[in-house]
Design an enzyme around this catalytic site. Structure first.
Site, PDB file in Angstrom:
ATOM      1  N   GLN A 298      -4.667  -1.475   9.558  1.00  0.00           N
ATOM      2  CA  GLN A 298      -4.574  -2.801   8.939  1.00  0.00           C
ATOM      3  C   GLN A 298      -5.202  -3.854   9.853  1.00  0.00           C
ATOM      4  OE1 GLN A 298      -3.327  -3.446   5.763  1.00  0.00           O
ATOM      5  NE2 GLN A 298      -4.159  -5.476   6.123  1.00  0.00           N
TER       6      GLN A 298
ATOM      7  N   LYS B  25       0.844  -1.202   0.000  1.00  0.00           N
ATOM      8  CA  LYS B  25       0.000   0.000   0.000  1.00  0.00           C
ATOM      9  C   LYS B  25       0.874   1.244   0.000  1.00  0.00           C
ATOM     10  CE  LYS B  25      -3.887  -2.366   2.140  1.00  0.00           C
ATOM     11  NZ  LYS B  25      -4.570  -2.782   3.354  1.00  0.00           N
TER      12      LYS B  25
ATOM     13  N   ASP C 284     -11.071   3.008   4.040  1.00  0.00           N
ATOM     14  CA  ASP C 284     -11.424   1.594   3.888  1.00  0.00           C
ATOM     15  C   ASP C 284     -12.942   1.428   3.746  1.00  0.00           C
ATOM     16  OD1 ASP C 284      -9.435  -0.286   3.601  1.00  0.00           O
ATOM     17  OD2 ASP C 284      -8.985  -0.413   5.750  1.00  0.00           O
TER      18      ASP C 284
END
Ligand code: NDP
Length: 282
Positions: free
Chosen positions: A97, A53, A120
């Site tokens: 994460q 990422k 997200d």
């Protein structure tokens, strides 16, 4: 024989376009969009995802700031960091994460992220907006799937779609997005009866299960579109949730694993960061 939906190629085209848009954003506002990535603990797979990422951000010209916290970080410390990032004007997107190490409450952490920075798309506010048909920041994997279907010219209106999996990350949001495009949706899960029969009637199959090759090729209807979200590490290498070789003989379009949905997920994270940055400047 099915045509392959090449996620790598589409991701590369999208990333080039996003990099141009990031340049335009920076020229207009005098600053670069910023993504904060928080990794707690030492999970090797999570470490690789975070590294990928970061790399993708750098290539797109997005600033990526990362926080690596030890596995014994307390809930209060993590929430404190989220509060700081929420208040930081240089941070447009916050990504924690998952999974978090045992003992940390994921739901509480996700709830603490400012919905405007929730790249997200997992915050209940953004999930709720999707549910009501007014999507804001949409989870990256389902968004990536919709981009792939659009780019491949797949007509969704009136089609029968079967989604296997009902997670908040993939199954539920992709079902809602397909429904918004006027497909008729069946969502299947571990308690579903006659899965093979349901899949065999589907024009579009989305498999997000996490079980290597569980969806057999013989279940696929002739001419169906097959989207394989699964990423399963096996002794024979990386496998999807669909028996690719056999399914390819029946499907009209199919995503491979690797090189299908995966590259699009990170690409959509870049796009969500840009969307969040623009929304904060307007
Ligand atoms: P989850 O484990 O959260 O959900 C899996 C779903 O599959 C559940 O709804 C479960 O049902 C269902 N399921 C399990 N066994 C069966 C079965 N025998 N028959 C029918 N349904 C079943 O997984 P995720 O949604 O997070 O991920 C799914 C897969 O996609 C994983 O392989 C993951 O690695 C991959 N993934 C890939 C991404 C990418 O970018 N390529 C991004 C995100 C995920 P129930 O709810 O009843 O338990």
């Amino acid at each position: 024989m099915a045509q392959i939906i090449d996620g790598k190629d589409l991701a590369s085209r999208k990333r080039t376009a996003i990099a141009e848009e990031v340049k335009a954003f920076s020229a207009r506002y005098g600053r670069v969009p910023g993504l904060a990535v928080v990794l707690v603990g030492e999970d090797p797979a999570s470490g690789i995802y975070v590294k990928n990422k970061k790399l993708a951000c750098e290539k797109a010209g997005i600033t990526s700031l990362s926080w690596q916290l030890s596995a014994d970080t307390s809930q209060a410390e993590l929430l404190g960091l989220i509060d700081e990032l929420n208040a930081n004007p240089g941070v447009d997107g916050i990504l924690v994460q998952l999974p978090l190490p045992g003992g940390l409450n994921e739901d509480e952490v996700l709830l603490r992220i400012d919905p405007a920075k929730d790249v997200d798309g997992f915050h209940p506010f953004n999930m709720g907006m999707l549910l009501t048909g007014t999507p804001t920041l949409v989870p990256c994997t389902p968004r990536g799937i919709m981009e792939m279907l659009r780019d491949s010219g797949v007509e969704l209106k009136g089609k029968d779609a079967v989604v296997v999996g009902r997670s908040n990350i993939v199954g539920k949001p992709i079902a809602l997005l397909l429904m918004m495009e006027h497909a008729t949706i069946t969502v299947c899960h571990s308690r579903t009866k006659n899965l093979a029969e349901k899949i065999s009637r589907a024009d579009i199959v989305v498999a997000a299960i996490g079980k290597p090759e569980m969806v057999r090729g013989s279940w696929i209807k002739e001419g169906a579109v097959v989207i394989d979200v699964g990423v399963n590490r096996t002794e024979a290498g990386l496998k999807g949730d669909v028996e690719f070789e056999e399914a390819s003989k029946r499907a009209s379009l199919i995503t491979p694993v690797p090189g299908g949905v995966g590259p699009m997920t990170i690409t959509m994270l870049l796009e969500n960061t840009l969307i969040a940055a623009r929304a904060r400047m307007s």
